[in-house]
Design a protein around this motif. Sequence first.
Motif, mmCIF file in Angstrom:
data_model
loop_
_atom_site.group_PDB
_atom_site.id
_atom_site.type_symbol
_atom_site.label_atom_id
_atom_site.label_comp_id
_atom_site.label_asym_id
_atom_site.label_seq_id
_atom_site.Cartn_x
_atom_site.Cartn_y
_atom_site.Cartn_z
ATOM 1 N N LYS A 162 0.846 -1.190 0.000
ATOM 2 C CA LYS A 162 0.000 0.000 0.000
ATOM 3 C C LYS A 162 0.881 1.240 0.000
ATOM 4 C CE LYS A 162 -3.998 -1.944 2.340
ATOM 5 N NZ LYS A 162 -4.932 -1.807 3.443
ATOM 6 N N ASP B 155 1.454 4.925 1.553
ATOM 7 C CA ASP B 155 1.088 5.781 2.676
ATOM 8 C C ASP B 155 0.618 7.139 2.179
ATOM 9 O OD1 ASP B 155 1.751 3.842 4.478
ATOM 10 O OD2 ASP B 155 3.736 4.660 4.935
ATOM 11 N N LYS B 156 0.105 7.937 3.100
ATOM 12 C CA LYS B 156 -0.331 9.282 2.717
ATOM 13 C C LYS B 156 0.849 10.180 2.362
ATOM 14 C CE LYS B 156 -0.969 10.224 7.602
ATOM 15 N NZ LYS B 156 -1.950 10.567 8.613
ATOM 16 N N ASN B 157 2.050 9.763 2.768
ATOM 17 C CA ASN B 157 3.249 10.527 2.420
ATOM 18 C C ASN B 157 3.819 10.119 1.060
ATOM 19 O OD1 ASN B 157 3.072 11.806 4.872
ATOM 20 N ND2 ASN B 157 4.500 10.397 5.875
ATOM 21 N N ALA C 61 4.613 0.888 1.336
ATOM 22 C CA ALA C 61 4.822 0.082 2.551
ATOM 23 C C ALA C 61 4.204 -1.286 2.350
ATOM 24 C CB ALA C 61 4.192 0.773 3.750
#
Length: 115
Positions: free
Chosen positions: A29, A31-33, A37
């Motif tokens: 997935k 991350d929002k950054n 990951a």
Amino acid sequence: MTKQQDMFDERYRKVLRRHRQLSRGYVTKMDKNGVVAHIPLNHIRESFNFSALLLPFGILFFLKACIVTILGEEAYVQQVDLLRDGGFVEQVGAIFMQLDPITAPLAKLLGAIIG
């Protein structure tokens, strides 16, 4: 030197644990950054421990065998028959409280031990 070795060992254990988790399956997935990951999958066998059910069921069978030993097999069967004639909840209780292949030998064993 010992402190550095301890820190290395701790990091090494974390890497091994993470590797074991990811070896059972993972999902990739973002991350929002924006960092990619790998997240380990949660299997039902890890979240639900079947051996944790053995203790409560073992205790219930033991208590049932104690009741059969104290009352006697005939009186116990009569009490279960009374439950079968009752309401819905009592009928369900009668199903769970009937003599089974585990309770009967356990009651005989307890009777021999108690005397």
